[in-house]
Write an enzyme that holds these catalytic residues in place. Structure first.
Site, PDB file in Angstrom:
ATOM      1  N   GLN A   1     -64.396 -65.402 -23.088  1.00 61.65           N
ATOM      2  CA  GLN A   1     -64.630 -66.609 -22.301  1.00 61.65           C
ATOM      3  C   GLN A   1     -63.778 -67.763 -22.839  1.00 61.65           C
ATOM      4  O   GLN A   1     -63.811 -68.081 -24.021  1.00 61.65           O
ATOM      5  CB  GLN A   1     -66.107 -66.994 -22.344  1.00 61.65           C
ATOM      6  CG  GLN A   1     -66.460 -68.197 -21.488  1.00 61.65           C
ATOM      7  CD  GLN A   1     -66.267 -67.930 -20.004  1.00 61.65           C
ATOM      8  OE1 GLN A   1     -66.663 -66.905 -19.490  1.00 61.65           O
ATOM      9  NE2 GLN A   1     -65.659 -68.887 -19.314  1.00 61.65           N
TER      10      GLN A   1
ATOM     11  N   LYS B   1     -72.271 -64.224 -14.939  1.00 56.31           N
ATOM     12  CA  LYS B   1     -71.616 -62.911 -14.978  1.00 56.31           C
ATOM     13  C   LYS B   1     -72.611 -61.825 -15.345  1.00 56.31           C
ATOM     14  O   LYS B   1     -72.607 -60.731 -14.761  1.00 56.31           O
ATOM     15  CB  LYS B   1     -70.447 -62.943 -15.962  1.00 56.31           C
ATOM     16  CG  LYS B   1     -69.266 -63.756 -15.460  1.00 56.31           C
ATOM     17  CD  LYS B   1     -68.267 -64.056 -16.565  1.00 56.31           C
ATOM     18  CE  LYS B   1     -67.175 -64.989 -16.047  1.00 56.31           C
ATOM     19  NZ  LYS B   1     -66.263 -65.442 -17.111  1.00 56.31           N
TER      20      LYS B   1
ATOM     21  N   ASP C   1     -59.573 -59.291 -16.754  1.00 62.25           N
ATOM     22  CA  ASP C   1     -59.112 -60.580 -16.229  1.00 62.25           C
ATOM     23  C   ASP C   1     -57.736 -60.461 -15.584  1.00 62.25           C
ATOM     24  O   ASP C   1     -57.357 -61.301 -14.766  1.00 62.25           O
ATOM     25  CB  ASP C   1     -59.063 -61.620 -17.349  1.00 62.25           C
ATOM     26  CG  ASP C   1     -60.257 -62.559 -17.333  1.00 62.25           C
ATOM     27  OD1 ASP C   1     -60.942 -62.619 -16.302  1.00 62.25           O
ATOM     28  OD2 ASP C   1     -60.502 -63.227 -18.350  1.00 62.25           O
TER      29      ASP C   1
END
Length: 371
Positions: free
Chosen positions: A175, A131, A198
Site C-alpha cells: 500500500q 480491499k 498492481d
C-alpha cells in the site's frame, strides 16, 4: 486561464480546491529477466457476460443519488447517458466469485491476496479495509501485514519475500504511500513479477506496449476504464481517443490499452499546445490529470464517450462535509454535449478494486494452469 481551470463549473458559488495528496508513482524497479506469461484466453470474465445498456434518464438519476451523499440538481439537466461504474463493478465481482468457486471445486485452489501496510494513515487504512472486504465477498483469501511507521525497509522486504515464496499467495500489494524514510524502489522491486497484481512492473508495461505480447497484469484503474467502455457498448476500433494525463499509473497504460484496441490515440499533457482543440476531435476521452473541472463543455465533441478518472475535493459550504468530490471533467457542461459519461463519484472508483480482484484471479489461474 488558470482561474478557469481551478474554478467550479456548477451554478453555485465558485469553489476553491482543497489540497489533494497525489499518490506516489511506483518507480522503475530492477528485475531479472523472466519468461513471459502464458497468455490467458482473450475473453470476458464469463462467456455469458453481455454488454450493459446505458442507463435511461430515470435510472441514471437513481444511480447518481445512491453514489453521492446527496442529489445534485445539476444532473437534472444532463443529456448524456451515464456509465454506471457501481453497476459494472458489481457485475465483475459476481463473475469473479463464480470463477473462484469453479476453480475451488475443480482443483481445490482459492486465490490469495497479500497486502502490506506500513504506518497508520487513515486513508491507507480505509483502502486496505475495503480491499479485504471485497476479497471476502468473492472468496479470495486475504493476508494482511501491518507494520509501524518506524519499521525498517528490511522488515518490509522480509515479509514480501515470505509472500513471494508462499504458494497460497497469488498477488502481493504494497500500500502506497510508504513512510519517507523508505525507498519505494527497493521495496517494490522485491515483489515477484508473477505476483505484481498492481501491474506496474516495467516488463508488464513493456509487453503492453508491444504488438502480439500480453502482460502478466494490466494496471487496475486503466483496465477498469476499458471495461467500462466495452461493457457500455462504446465502439473503440477505428475511433479517435484522447487521454489527458500521462502518469505511469493511469494515463500511459490507458493510452496503450486504447491503442491495443485499435483506436487512434493522442495524449494531452502539461506541455501540450492547444489541448482544447486536440480533445475536441476525440470520440473517446479518458481524463486522468488530477485537476478539478479542467475539461469544459467546449472541449467535448458532441456524442463523445467520457471516462473521468479524477477525484478532486472542492469546498462546498452546502455539503455536510464542507466539501464535495468532482472529476477532471466539468460534469455540468460536458453532460450536455457528450453521448456518455462516468459520474464522480460512482464511475471509475468502484472499478479499481474490482480489477484488483480480477487480476488476483488471473494470477491464480496462470500459476495453477487452470482454464
Amino acid at each position: 486561464m488558470a482561474s478557469s481551470i481551478l474554478s467550479d463549473c456548477s451554478s453555485c458559488a465558485t469553489s476553491r480546491l482543497l489540497p489533494l495528496r497525489r499518490a506516489l508513482h511506483p518507480p522503475t524497479p530492477r528485475f531479472r529477466p523472466s519468461p513471459g506469461p502464458a497468455p490467458l484466453p482473450r475473453r470476458p470474465l464469463l462467456a455469458a457476460a453481455t454488454p450493459l445498456p446505458l442507463l435511461p434518464r430515470a435510472r441514471r438519476m437513481a444511480a447518481l443519488a445512491a453514489a453521492a451523499s446527496s442529489a445534485d440538481p445539476v444532473l437534472a439537466d444532463a443529456s448524456a447517458k451515464i456509465i454506471d461504474g457501481k453497476l459494472v463493478a458489481k457485475q465483475i465481482r459476481e463473475e469473479v466469485g463464480v470463477e473462484i468457486a469453479r476453480m475451488k471445486d475443480a482443483i481445490g485452489v482459492v486465490p490469495g491476496l497479500a497486502v502490506i501496510l506500513v504506518g497508520s494513515r487513515k486513508d491507507s487504512q480505509t483502502y486496505v479495509r475495503n480491499k479485504k472486504k471485497a476479497c471476502d465477498a468473492v472468496g479470495i483469501k486475504s493476508y494482511e501485514v501491518n507494520l509501524p511507521e518506524d519499521a525498517s525497509e528490511y522488515e518490509v522486504i522480509k515479509h514480501i519475500a515470505t509472500f513471494n515464496d508462499d504458494p497460497s499467495v497469488h498477488g502481493i500489494l504494497v500500500q502506497l504511500p510508504l513512510p519517507r524514510h523508505m525507498n519505494d524502489e527497493n521495496i517494490l522491486n522485491a515483489v515477484s513479477i508473477e505476483k505484481d497484481v498492481d501491474g506496474f512492473h516495467p516488463v508488464n508495461i513493456g509487453r503492453l506496449a508491444m504488438q502480439g505480447r500480453d502482460p502478466f497484469f494490466v494496471p487496475c484503474t486503466p483496465k477498469g476504464c476499458m471495461e467500462l467502455l466495452h461493457r457500455s457498448g462504446v465502439e473503440i476500433k477505428g475511433k479517435r481517443a484522447v487521454v489527458i494525463g500521462r502518469s505511469n499509473i493511469v494515463g500511459t497504460p490507458a493510452a496503450l490499452l486504447l491503442q491495443k484496441a485499435n483506436a487512434t490515440v493522442s495524449i494531452v499533457h502539461s506541455k501540450t499546445k492547444n489541448p482544447e482543440e486536440i480533445t475536441r476531435q476525440a470520440d473517446i476521452i479518458i481524463a486522468a490529470v488530477g485537476v478539478a473541472n479542467l475539461v469544459r463543455g467546449s472541449w467535448i465533441k458532441p456524442g463523445a464517450a467520457i471516462i473521468d478518472v479524477g477525484i478532486n475535493p472542492v469546498d462546498d459550504p452546502a455539503s455536510p462535509r464542507g466539501y464535495r468530490l468532482v472529476g477532471d471533467v466539468c460534469f455540468e457542461e460536458a453532460s450536455k454535449v457528450a453521448g456518455a459519461i462516468t459520474p464522480v463519484p460512482g464511475g471509475v472508483g468502484p472499478m479499481t478494486i474490482a480489477m484488483l480482484l480480477s487480476n488476483t484471479l488471473d494470477s491464480a489461474k496462470r500459476i495453477h494452469k487452470f482454464k
